[in-house]
Design an enzyme around this catalytic site. Structure first.
Site, PDB file in Angstrom:
ATOM      1  N   SER A   6     -90.472 -51.240  -0.436  1.00 53.18           N
ATOM      2  CA  SER A   6     -89.961 -49.942   0.000  1.00 53.18           C
ATOM      3  C   SER A   6     -88.690 -50.063   0.829  1.00 53.18           C
ATOM      4  O   SER A   6     -88.399 -49.192   1.646  1.00 53.18           O
ATOM      5  CB  SER A   6     -91.037 -49.188   0.785  1.00 53.18           C
ATOM      6  OG  SER A   6     -92.025 -48.712  -0.092  1.00 53.18           O
ATOM      7  N   ASP A   8     -96.824 -47.936  -5.169  1.00 51.40           N
ATOM      8  CA  ASP A   8     -96.544 -48.673  -3.926  1.00 51.40           C
ATOM      9  C   ASP A   8     -95.405 -49.667  -4.094  1.00 51.40           C
ATOM     10  O   ASP A   8     -94.781 -50.065  -3.107  1.00 51.40           O
ATOM     11  CB  ASP A   8     -97.784 -49.459  -3.494  1.00 51.40           C
ATOM     12  CG  ASP A   8     -98.928 -48.546  -3.128  1.00 51.40           C
ATOM     13  OD1 ASP A   8     -98.691 -47.523  -2.463  1.00 51.40           O
ATOM     14  OD2 ASP A   8    -100.073 -48.847  -3.517  1.00 51.40           O
ATOM     15  N   ARG A  59     -85.537 -50.552   6.437  1.00 51.85           N
ATOM     16  CA  ARG A  59     -86.929 -50.113   6.288  1.00 51.85           C
ATOM     17  C   ARG A  59     -87.776 -51.186   5.591  1.00 51.85           C
ATOM     18  O   ARG A  59     -87.261 -51.942   4.776  1.00 51.85           O
ATOM     19  CB  ARG A  59     -86.939 -48.823   5.455  1.00 51.85           C
ATOM     20  CG  ARG A  59     -88.260 -48.089   5.470  1.00 51.85           C
ATOM     21  CD  ARG A  59     -88.148 -46.775   4.735  1.00 51.85           C
ATOM     22  NE  ARG A  59     -88.036 -46.961   3.298  1.00 51.85           N
ATOM     23  CZ  ARG A  59     -87.697 -45.996   2.440  1.00 51.85           C
ATOM     24  NH1 ARG A  59     -87.441 -44.770   2.891  1.00 51.85           N
ATOM     25  NH2 ARG A  59     -87.613 -46.233   1.161  1.00 51.85           N
ATOM     26  N   ASP A  60     -89.062 -51.180   5.906  1.00 50.59           N
ATOM     27  CA  ASP A  60     -90.035 -52.085   5.271  1.00 50.59           C
ATOM     28  C   ASP A  60     -89.612 -53.545   5.495  1.00 50.59           C
ATOM     29  O   ASP A  60     -89.538 -54.346   4.563  1.00 50.59           O
ATOM     30  CB  ASP A  60     -90.130 -51.764   3.768  1.00 50.59           C
ATOM     31  CG  ASP A  60     -91.503 -52.117   3.187  1.00 50.59           C
ATOM     32  OD1 ASP A  60     -92.428 -52.358   3.976  1.00 50.59           O
ATOM     33  OD2 ASP A  60     -91.630 -52.158   1.954  1.00 50.59           O
ATOM     34  N   ASP A  90     -95.495 -47.970   8.847  1.00 52.48           N
ATOM     35  CA  ASP A  90     -95.347 -49.447   8.967  1.00 52.48           C
ATOM     36  C   ASP A  90     -94.343 -49.924  10.022  1.00 52.48           C
ATOM     37  O   ASP A  90     -94.331 -51.119  10.344  1.00 52.48           O
ATOM     38  CB  ASP A  90     -94.955 -50.112   7.630  1.00 52.48           C
ATOM     39  CG  ASP A  90     -96.033 -49.966   6.570  1.00 52.48           C
ATOM     40  OD1 ASP A  90     -97.131 -49.479   6.902  1.00 52.48           O
ATOM     41  OD2 ASP A  90     -95.768 -50.331   5.427  1.00 52.48           O
ATOM     42  N   TYR A  98     -89.442 -40.846   6.887  1.00 51.82           N
ATOM     43  CA  TYR A  98     -89.488 -42.230   6.386  1.00 51.82           C
ATOM     44  C   TYR A  98     -88.117 -42.657   5.872  1.00 51.82           C
ATOM     45  O   TYR A  98     -87.878 -42.712   4.671  1.00 51.82           O
ATOM     46  CB  TYR A  98     -90.534 -42.292   5.250  1.00 51.82           C
ATOM     47  CG  TYR A  98     -90.881 -43.682   4.766  1.00 51.82           C
ATOM     48  CD1 TYR A  98     -91.286 -44.678   5.643  1.00 51.82           C
ATOM     49  CD2 TYR A  98     -90.836 -43.999   3.409  1.00 51.82           C
ATOM     50  CE1 TYR A  98     -91.626 -45.945   5.187  1.00 51.82           C
ATOM     51  CE2 TYR A  98     -91.176 -45.267   2.934  1.00 51.82           C
ATOM     52  CZ  TYR A  98     -91.571 -46.229   3.833  1.00 51.82           C
ATOM     53  OH  TYR A  98     -91.921 -47.489   3.383  1.00 51.82           O
TER      54      TYR A  98
HETATM   55  C1  BGC Z   1     -92.181 -45.333  -1.167  1.00 51.38           C
HETATM   56  C2  BGC Z   1     -91.534 -43.985  -0.985  1.00 51.38           C
HETATM   57  C3  BGC Z   1     -92.505 -42.884  -1.372  1.00 51.38           C
HETATM   58  C4  BGC Z   1     -93.830 -43.054  -0.653  1.00 51.38           C
HETATM   59  C5  BGC Z   1     -94.851 -42.060  -1.111  1.00 51.38           C
HETATM   60  C6  BGC Z   1     -93.495 -45.394  -0.441  1.00 51.38           C
HETATM   61  O1  BGC Z   1     -94.146 -46.590  -0.734  1.00 51.38           O
HETATM   62  O2  BGC Z   1     -91.308 -46.332  -0.716  1.00 51.38           O
HETATM   63  O3  BGC Z   1     -90.386 -43.904  -1.771  1.00 51.38           O
HETATM   64  O4  BGC Z   1     -91.963 -41.622  -1.074  1.00 51.38           O
HETATM   65  O5  BGC Z   1     -94.343 -44.345  -0.871  1.00 51.38           O
HETATM   66  O6  BGC Z   1     -95.220 -42.263  -2.425  1.00 51.38           O
END
Ligand code: BGC
Length: 461
Positions: free
Chosen positions: A198, A416, A191-192, A238, A186
């Site tokens: 995120s 989140d 990203r996102d 995502d 990830y």
């Molecule tokens: C966050 C990450 C995190 C993951 C698991 C995501 O929403 O952006 O930083 O590692 O959730 O908690």
């Protein structure tokens, strides 16, 4: 206007206020942060991402500098602690890589013991220590025995994979069992793209694609050292789903090639070292809408074929960090208008479309936070939804030949997204009426939410 006496009192107070160490799980650094960078005794200021350093349980192995790194110019930190400190057993890494064993044709989970993430276990231990009710505390502690994926959400965490693999390898040798480690890849650039919560460390405009390859290469280098350990990876939550439905968002249309190239590269590289991959495919309330199923099936099949149709690319992961039931006893009212009201219905509709496009996809389904249903005002609400509970426990006894395993991908208790409207990564979804507030930064520990998940667990813990 402040009176002079008030001003001098404030000036006098300031040094005192800034000396107070941050509490366990408090913020201690990150972009835009100007507060205290020290933690209370027993906690270490740990860089979780460029936006957030948090006081996590454990002794310091190094200190985090009081800097606010530029999110668009990532460097490779070499001196940061990576999460809660836990003592891990270790074995010597394999000196020479002799290639991956052939992919199994069936379920990669069969015959394997799933490794428990020490990072998550330490988070849960520290969280349980803050719970005074003994019954609730005992329930909370049970969570650390339930396998949860480990997220590699910044490049600085990649060396930790080697530590976990060494620990798993030592456990395998000691027990005579075969071990499987579950990871989430990830760190795509931009990203996102359709949200803020995120947003990641790499920017396409600033070498993001090359940085991402370096990130994948660093994971691969660790994996090559421990060929005895089987790995299952969820690839880029995502990302491809955003390319199906959110190309009207300029950050997503701009990220299209980088996302595709990045996911293909990750799949090729993971396959080359024998990692079994499941590409993230949103959930029933996202790609499960009839109008989205067909373009989604084509996109995922195209990516699969572009990555060489490797037998290590097992299929897709659904419901990651979401709240949908595997099989709802009655449809949640928010699903109205979509016949695919739960993950099983979505998968049963999606799999044939994927197959007809040349992708014989199997599935894994996140049920970590799906214990309670009918908790959302809108199906699209995804941020720290109030009233959620830990869900069905991981199992390969899924009741569907299309589903290899029920898994817990999102570590329950990790946030989140922040509800702080002034934070650079504030997303309005995290301020909605059905979002639990106040919430810290994405990925950081959210104690109240963890307690809520424990209380509402179904099955009960
Ligand atoms: C966050 C990450 C995190 C993951 C698991 C995501 O929403 O952006 O930083 O590692 O959730 O908690």
């Amino acid at each position: 206007m402040l009176r002079t006496s008030t001003l001098s009192a404030l000036v006098f107070l300031l040094p005192v206020l800034t000396r107070a160490a941050q509490p366990l799980y408090g913020q201690c650094g990150g972009v835009g942060y100007s507060g205290d960078t020290t933690c209370v005794s027993g906690a270490t200021c740990t860089v979780l991402n460029t936006y957030f350093s948090q006081c996590l349980p454990g002794a310091a192995t190094s200190t985090v500098p009081n800097t606010t790194p530029n999110p668009t110019t990532p460097t490779t930190p070499t001196t940061v602690t990576q999460g809660p400190t836990t003592t891990l057993s270790t074995v010597a890494p394999n000196p020479t890589w002799t290639g991956a064993p052939p992919a199994v044709s069936g379920n990669p989970y069969t015959g394997y013991t799933v490794y428990l993430s020490p990072y998550y276990a330490a988070e849960v231990d520290a969280a349980a220590a803050l719970i005074s009710d003994p019954t609730l505390k005992a329930k909370a502690l049970k969570v650390k025995d339930i396998p949860t994926f480990t997220w590699f959400d910044v490049i600085a965490k990649t060396p930790d994979l080697g530590k976990y693999l060494a620990d798993a390898s030592a456990k395998a040798q000691a027990s005579g069992q075969k071990y499987l480690v579950q990871i989430v890849v990830y760190d795509l650039p931009d990203r996102d793209c359709a949200a803020y919560a995120s947003n990641g460390e790499f920017a396409i405009a600033n070498g993001g694609e090359a940085n991402y390859k370096r990130y994948v290469d660093q994971l691969v280098a660790e994996i090559k050292k421990y060929p005895d350990i089987r790995i299952v990876a969820v690839i880029e939550p995502d990302s491809l789903a955003n390319l199906v439905t959110n190309l009207n968002v300029s950050k997503c249309s701009g990220a299209q090639n980088a996302y595709k190239n990045g996911v293909i590269y990750a799949l090729e590289q993971m396959s080359s070292v024998g990692v079994y991959s499941y590409v993230d495919a949103g959930h029933a309330g996202w790609l499960g809408w009839p109008a989205n199923l067909t373009p989604a099936a084509k996109l995922f099949a195209d990516i699969y074929k572009a990555a060489g149709s490797s037998p290590f690319i097992k299929g897709l992961a659904t419901n990651v960090a979401n709240y949908n039931a595997l099989s709802a006893s009655s449809p949640d009212p928010v699903t109205q208008g979509n016949q695919n009201t739960d993950e099983l219905k979505f998968i049963n509709a999606f799999a044939p479309a994927l197959r007809s496009n040349g992708f014989p996809a199997q599935f894994i389904v996140d049920q970590g936070r799906s214990g309670r249903q009918n908790i959302r005002d809108q199906w699209g609400d995804w941020c720290n939804v109030k009233g959620a509970g830990f869900g069905m426990h991981p199992t390969t006894n899924t009741g569907s030949s299309l589903i290899d395993a029920i898994v817990w991908v999102k570590p329950g208790g990790e946030c989140d997204g922040t509800s702080d409207t002034s934070a650079p990564r504030y997303d309005t979804h995290c301020g909605l009426a059905d979002a639990h507030k106040p919430a810290p930064e994405a990925g950081t520990w959210f104690q109240d939410y963890f307690v809520e998940l424990v209380r509402n667990a179904n099955p009960a813990l």
